[in-house]
Design an enzyme around this catalytic site. Structure first.
Site, short mmCIF file in Angstrom:
data_model
loop_
_atom_site.label_atom_id
_atom_site.label_comp_id
_atom_site.label_asym_id
_atom_site.label_seq_id
_atom_site.Cartn_x
_atom_site.Cartn_y
_atom_site.Cartn_z
N GLY A 7 0.82 -1.22 0.00
CA GLY A 7 0.00 0.00 0.00
C GLY A 7 0.85 1.26 0.00
N SER A 123 -5.13 6.52 13.34
CA SER A 123 -5.50 7.69 12.55
C SER A 123 -6.01 8.81 13.45
CB SER A 123 -6.61 7.28 11.58
OG SER A 123 -7.29 8.39 11.08
N TYR A 148 -15.16 3.83 9.79
CA TYR A 148 -13.70 3.68 9.65
C TYR A 148 -13.00 4.14 10.94
CZ TYR A 148 -9.01 5.35 8.80
OH TYR A 148 -7.67 5.62 8.94
N LYS A 152 -10.81 2.02 14.03
CA LYS A 152 -9.48 2.37 14.56
C LYS A 152 -9.53 2.51 16.09
CE LYS A 152 -7.03 2.55 10.77
NZ LYS A 152 -5.93 1.59 10.53
N ASN A 198 -9.30 11.51 -1.78
CA ASN A 198 -8.53 12.47 -0.98
C ASN A 198 -8.08 13.68 -1.79
OD1 ASN A 198 -7.35 9.53 0.50
ND2 ASN A 198 -8.56 11.02 1.60
C1 WQD Z 1 -8.98 16.84 3.16
C2 WQD Z 1 -9.74 18.15 3.01
C3 WQD Z 1 -12.01 17.90 2.32
C4 WQD Z 1 -11.36 16.57 -1.79
C5 WQD Z 1 -8.50 11.49 5.06
C6 WQD Z 1 -9.16 10.17 5.10
C7 WQD Z 1 -9.06 9.57 6.46
C8 WQD Z 1 -7.63 9.62 6.93
C9 WQD Z 1 -6.97 10.96 6.78
C10 WQD Z 1 -6.44 7.59 6.93
C11 WQD Z 1 -11.16 18.04 3.56
C12 WQD Z 1 -11.21 18.69 1.28
C13 WQD Z 1 -11.14 16.97 -0.47
C14 WQD Z 1 -11.90 17.50 -2.72
C15 WQD Z 1 -11.97 19.16 -1.00
N1 WQD Z 1 -6.90 8.64 6.23
N2 WQD Z 1 -11.44 18.25 -0.10
N3 WQD Z 1 -12.17 18.78 -2.29
O1 WQD Z 1 -11.00 13.76 5.05
O2 WQD Z 1 -9.07 14.90 6.23
O3 WQD Z 1 -9.10 12.42 5.90
O4 WQD Z 1 -7.15 11.37 5.42
O5 WQD Z 1 -6.39 7.44 8.10
O6 WQD Z 1 -9.49 8.23 6.34
O7 WQD Z 1 -10.51 10.41 4.79
O8 WQD Z 1 -8.71 13.98 3.96
O9 WQD Z 1 -8.00 14.36 1.66
O10 WQD Z 1 -10.33 13.44 2.04
O11 WQD Z 1 -9.83 15.81 2.65
O12 WQD Z 1 -12.24 20.34 -0.63
O13 WQD Z 1 -12.14 17.19 -3.93
O14 WQD Z 1 -9.86 18.44 1.61
O15 WQD Z 1 -13.30 18.48 2.48
O16 WQD Z 1 -11.49 19.25 4.20
P1 WQD Z 1 -9.55 13.84 5.32
P2 WQD Z 1 -9.24 14.33 2.49
#
Ligand code: WQD
Length: 342
Positions: A7, A123, A148, A152, A198
């Protein structure tokens, strides 16, 4: 042993373990969400052939056979889990079955095969929606905002229970914030699904033209520019944290048999600030609109990682420009690789 070694974080951690010169590494990964190609990329970068046992860790007998085959395993780094927040809301049972099933088999194997050291990939999502920032390891866990995050939280509890029963085992729980970017060589990175969830993979697909447009999910939050704030850190810094964490356990510097570390940069950046950094790295404007909030998002979360800095001797080496530059280099490399394949 690195579970989930094919991964994103697992493969970068294997590279760092090899480059430390202190470990022989074996991977166990059923490649349901990854590809054994990652071991070719590890070899291309390090020159070392790492074996991946393509085994489902939920298959207890098959997983135990790996320990029988490999003999003495000094430590296990457990990454193998599903991690998409949105998918976990749609398919909670799949998440509980996989993330808890793998954790139980890893813990049972550590007892049966006398593994002394375990690093668990947790996480920041276990904290829930925290108002009092930055988050420290003493911040009480809030209600999990998705299955999820709940898996954790439960896995962390399983580890605490098992170390009471298994007196040989010591464990570190590493709570990552937002790992992003790719190996500086451009030869390894995140193989995100066709439709990534992400932020950084989406930004890079817009930058390369694979996606025509993206949206900023909400600009009406109570933050400095209205968009969400997260604690982004380079995946190679996350990998390095695992090397230092394993050394901490193997050198016996832990004061308790289960300790927690926040693995974050301590630097909160907003979505709009990340887009600005990305445009500087890719050298052109990005096509994005200011859209509605995404359900489940917390307005802001970032870490206080002084405990990892002081006790593990771990400090982030890469800044947000390095994150964007490496992600862009990887996006172009993957694009090229896929184009030459087709
Ligand atoms: C980051 C910010 C979105 C896409 C993720 C995983 C979680 C954990 C940590 C493993 C948010 C914004 C995103 C887009 C946007 N991983 N965004 N437009 O949600 O903080 O957590 O990483 O442990 O499982 O979900 O990260 O990258 O999804 O979003 O505005 O097209 O970017 O709203 O504020 P997140 P993310």
């Amino acid at each position: 042993m690195v579970t989930g070694g094919c991964g994103y974080i697992g493969s970068h951690t294997i590279i760092a373990l090899i480059e430390s010169g202190k470990y022989d590494v074996v991977s166990v990964d059923n490649c349901a969400r990854s590809t054994a190609e990652a071991m070719r990329r590890v070899k291309e970068i390090t020159g070392v052939e790492v074996k991946n046992h393509q085994v489902d860790i939920c298959d207890r007998d098959a997983f135990f056979r790996v320990f029988e085959e490999e003999g003495d395993i000094a430590g296990v780094i457990h990454f193998a889990a599903y991690k998409a927040v949105g998918e976990s809301v749609e398919k909670p049972i799949m998440y509980y079955r996989n993330n808890l099933g793998t954790m139980m088999n890893v813990l049972e194997a550590c007892g049966k095969y006398h593994v002394k050291h375990l690093l668990f990939s947790s996480s920041a999502s276990v904290y829930g929606d925290i108002k009092d920032l930055p988050v420290t390891e003493l911040t009480p866990l809030g209600e999990a905002f998705c299955p999820y995050a709940h898996t954790k939280q439960i896995c962390e509890g399983m580890i605490r229970s098992e170390i009471v029963a298994d007196k040989e085992l010591t464990a570190l729980i590493l709570r990552y914030f937002n790992p992003v970017g790719a190996h500086p060589s451009g030869l390894n990175g995140e193989l995100s699904p066709d439709k990534p969830n992400n932020l950084i993979p989406i930004i890079m697909q817009v930058a390369s033209g694979k996606m025509t447009q993206m949206a900023v999910f909400g600009t009406d939050y109570d933050t400095r520019d209205g968009s969400c704030i997260r604690d982004y850190l380079h995946v190679c810094d996350v990998a390095d944290a695992h090397v230092k964490a394993m050394e901490y356990l193997m050198d016996g510097r832990n004061t308790e048999r289960c300790e927690v570390f926040n693995i974050g940069s301590g630097n909160g950046l907003s979505v709009l600030e990340m887009l600005d950094a990305a445009e500087k790295a890719v050298g052109h404007k990005l096509n994005y609109v200011l859209g509605d909030r995404r359900p489940g998002d917390v307005p802001a979360i970032y870490s206080d990682s002084r405990r990892a800095n002081e006790l593990l001797g771990w400090h982030c080496q890469y800044n947000v420009h390095d994150m964007m530059e490496s992600a862009w280099k990887w996006e172009k490399h993957v694009g090229l690789e896929l184009r030459t394949k087709n």
